[in-house]
Design an enzyme around this catalytic site. Structure first.
Site, short mmCIF file in Angstrom:
data_model
loop_
_atom_site.label_atom_id
_atom_site.label_comp_id
_atom_site.label_asym_id
_atom_site.label_seq_id
_atom_site.Cartn_x
_atom_site.Cartn_y
_atom_site.Cartn_z
N ASP A 47 50.52 -8.09 44.67
CA ASP A 47 51.70 -8.52 45.42
C ASP A 47 52.96 -7.96 44.78
O ASP A 47 53.85 -7.45 45.46
CB ASP A 47 51.75 -10.04 45.48
CG ASP A 47 53.00 -10.56 46.17
OD1 ASP A 47 53.12 -10.40 47.40
OD2 ASP A 47 53.87 -11.12 45.48
N GLU A 119 46.10 -6.70 48.91
CA GLU A 119 46.95 -6.82 47.72
C GLU A 119 46.11 -6.75 46.45
O GLU A 119 46.53 -6.15 45.45
CB GLU A 119 47.74 -8.12 47.77
CG GLU A 119 48.84 -8.12 48.82
CD GLU A 119 49.64 -9.40 48.84
OE1 GLU A 119 50.81 -9.35 49.25
OE2 GLU A 119 49.10 -10.46 48.46
#
Length: 226
Positions: A47, A119
């Site tokens: 992320d 991610e």
């Protein structure tokens, strides 16, 4: 070892990282694996890596855009809907290792699981090959979404536009706290949608606090909007 489409364009030196990136916690639980074997930590790292890559990409690509408009463009690019669509294009759903419960409930096509897996893979590539290995992949995967119309001039409008793609209900703002003397007030606003609190923000005026609450909601990668 799960297979993955060659479209990823990256060969892992440490294949275990790819396997971890594709391992959902439900699989780990059913197979008595340690929590460290799941993709949650890699998702956390990925992320941050994704935000850095997108931020630098937008910074270089749009040298005249303000901080606010760059933030809005980034929010539109990295929201859950975009991440899930990219993950589907990479066939990550077929490659994920899921527990029986997630398998039978359609987990392979859940936007939240797909975006988390993407991610996690970016985090795994970062550990395996560094930021220079991640950056070109991010640019290739997200380039089709860069042509989206520029975000509106204010965070509240941008947030509302995103919400209205999936719901007729509007965002509701409320001032939940006020502190400081009368000449130096600090307001805290909360933005709600469908009875759920999305984010809070502070400001020297009610309008500024509401704008900052909307900004914070946008910076949460739009996960609450899908």
């Amino acid at each position: 070892m799960p297979s993955i489409t060659p479209d990823l364009g990256y060969t892992f030196r440490n294949a275990a990282l790819l396997q971890q990136a594709l391992t959902h916690k439900s699989y780990a639980f059913e197979h008595n694996l340690k929590s460290s074997a799941t993709n949650e930590r890699l998702e956390f790292l990925g992320d941050a890596v994704l935000e850095l890559c997108i931020s630098q990409w937008l910074y270089d690509r749009f040298p005249t855009l303000s901080e606010g408009k760059l933030t809005q463009r980034r929010a539109a690019l990295v929201c859950e809907a975009s991440l899930a669509a990219i993950a589907r294009g990479l066939f990550l759903g077929k490659a994920m290792r899921l527990g029986n419960g997630e398998e039978t409930s359609g987990g392979r096509d859940k936007p939240s699981l797909l975006s988390d897996a993407l991610e996690a893979i970016l985090g795994a590539i970062f550990l395996d090959g560094g930021i220079d290995a991640v950056r070109p992949l991010v640019e290739r995967l997200f380039s089709p979404y860069l042509t989206q119309p520029a975000a509106s001039a204010d965070y509240k409008t941008t947030l509302q536009e995103i919400l209205q793609k999936n719901s007729r209900e509007t965002a509701v703002y409320e001032i939940i706290d006020t502190t400081g003397p009368s000449h130096q007030r600090l307001f805290v606003a909360r933005v709600n949608h469908q009875g759920k609190a999305l984010a809070t923000g502070e400001g020297a005026s009610k309008k500024e606090a509401e704008q900052n609450a909307a900004k914070t909601a946008l910076e949460k990668n739009c996960n609450v909007f899908t």
